[in-house]
Design a protein around this motif. Structure first.
Motif, short mmCIF file in Angstrom:
data_model
loop_
_atom_site.label_atom_id
_atom_site.label_comp_id
_atom_site.label_asym_id
_atom_site.label_seq_id
_atom_site.Cartn_x
_atom_site.Cartn_y
_atom_site.Cartn_z
N ASP A 145 1.04 -4.74 5.96
CA ASP A 145 0.67 -5.54 7.12
C ASP A 145 -0.75 -5.15 7.53
N GLY A 146 -1.43 -6.04 8.19
CA GLY A 146 -2.77 -5.73 8.65
C GLY A 146 -3.47 -6.93 9.24
N ASP A 147 -4.75 -6.72 9.58
CA ASP A 147 -5.53 -7.75 10.25
C ASP A 147 -6.63 -8.34 9.38
N GLY A 148 -6.61 -8.04 8.10
CA GLY A 148 -7.64 -8.54 7.20
C GLY A 148 -8.72 -7.52 6.90
N HIS A 149 -8.81 -6.49 7.72
CA HIS A 149 -9.78 -5.41 7.51
C HIS A 149 -9.09 -4.06 7.41
N HIS A 150 -8.13 -3.84 8.28
CA HIS A 150 -7.38 -2.59 8.30
C HIS A 150 -5.94 -2.90 7.92
N TRP A 151 -5.44 -2.15 6.95
CA TRP A 151 -4.12 -2.42 6.40
C TRP A 151 -3.21 -1.21 6.54
N TYR A 152 -1.93 -1.48 6.67
CA TYR A 152 -0.91 -0.46 6.76
C TYR A 152 0.15 -0.76 5.71
N ALA A 153 0.56 0.26 4.98
CA ALA A 153 1.60 0.09 3.96
C ALA A 153 2.71 1.11 4.18
N LEU A 154 3.93 0.66 4.04
CA LEU A 154 5.12 1.51 4.03
C LEU A 154 5.68 1.41 2.62
N ILE A 155 5.72 2.54 1.92
CA ILE A 155 6.07 2.52 0.50
C ILE A 155 7.17 3.54 0.22
N VAL A 156 8.24 3.07 -0.41
CA VAL A 156 9.33 3.93 -0.84
C VAL A 156 9.37 3.86 -2.37
N SER A 157 9.15 5.01 -3.01
CA SER A 157 9.11 5.03 -4.47
C SER A 157 9.65 6.34 -5.03
N PRO A 158 10.42 6.25 -6.11
CA PRO A 158 10.86 7.48 -6.78
C PRO A 158 9.69 8.23 -7.42
N ALA A 159 8.57 7.57 -7.60
CA ALA A 159 7.38 8.22 -8.17
C ALA A 159 6.83 9.31 -7.24
N PHE A 160 7.25 9.31 -5.98
CA PHE A 160 6.77 10.30 -5.02
C PHE A 160 7.57 11.61 -5.07
N GLU A 161 8.65 11.64 -5.82
CA GLU A 161 9.49 12.84 -5.91
C GLU A 161 8.64 14.04 -6.32
N GLY A 162 8.75 15.13 -5.56
CA GLY A 162 8.07 16.38 -5.90
C GLY A 162 6.58 16.38 -5.63
N LYS A 163 6.06 15.33 -4.99
CA LYS A 163 4.63 15.25 -4.72
C LYS A 163 4.34 15.43 -3.24
N ARG A 164 3.22 16.09 -2.97
CA ARG A 164 2.77 16.25 -1.59
C ARG A 164 2.16 14.94 -1.11
N ALA A 165 1.94 14.82 0.19
CA ALA A 165 1.41 13.58 0.78
C ALA A 165 0.10 13.15 0.12
N ILE A 166 -0.81 14.07 -0.10
CA ILE A 166 -2.09 13.70 -0.69
C ILE A 166 -1.92 13.15 -2.11
N ARG B 82 0.74 11.59 -3.21
CA ARG B 82 1.36 10.28 -3.06
C ARG B 82 0.28 9.23 -2.73
N HIS B 83 -0.59 9.60 -1.80
CA HIS B 83 -1.65 8.67 -1.40
C HIS B 83 -2.59 8.40 -2.57
N GLN B 84 -2.88 9.41 -3.35
CA GLN B 84 -3.73 9.22 -4.53
C GLN B 84 -3.09 8.24 -5.51
N LEU B 85 -1.78 8.34 -5.69
CA LEU B 85 -1.08 7.39 -6.55
C LEU B 85 -1.26 5.95 -6.05
N VAL B 86 -1.09 5.77 -4.76
CA VAL B 86 -1.21 4.44 -4.19
C VAL B 86 -2.66 3.95 -4.26
N TYR B 87 -3.60 4.81 -3.88
CA TYR B 87 -5.01 4.40 -3.95
C TYR B 87 -5.41 4.03 -5.37
N GLY B 88 -4.82 4.68 -6.35
CA GLY B 88 -5.10 4.34 -7.74
C GLY B 88 -4.70 2.92 -8.08
#
Length: 83
Positions: A22-43, A45-51
């Motif tokens: 969701d967002g306003d066209g410039h700033h976006w917010y994502a809620l993501i549930v993925s098994p790929a995040f298992e065993g990963k720290r927040a940073i 996880r974010h790197q995976l998504v930014y990739g």
């Protein structure tokens, strides 16, 4: 970019059990549930998504993306706490 474009970029590269963008066209917010995040720290996880959206951020089509990331088990727990 639209919310659907961002959602598709993420979903194309990351297996998601739940994904909301969701967002306003410039700033976006994502809620993501993925098994790929298992065993990963927040940073990590974010790197995976930014990739998944990096090419759009590099071209400035996507300016800001904040996110909350959960493993499937964390998501179930969060849902139970909200009820």
């Amino acid at each position: 970019m639209t919310a659907d474009d961002i959602k598709q970029c993420i979903a194309d590269h990351l297996a998601c059990e739940h994904l909301v963008v969701d967002g306003d066209g410039h700033h976006w917010y994502a809620l993501i549930v993925s098994p790929a995040f298992e065993g990963k720290r927040a940073i990590q996880r974010h790197q995976l998504v930014y990739g998944t959206v990096r090419e759009h951020m590099d071209s400035e089509a996507l300016h800001a993306l904040s996110m909350k990331t959960f493993t499937p088990a964390e998501w179930v727990q969060a849902q139970q706490q909200n009820n």
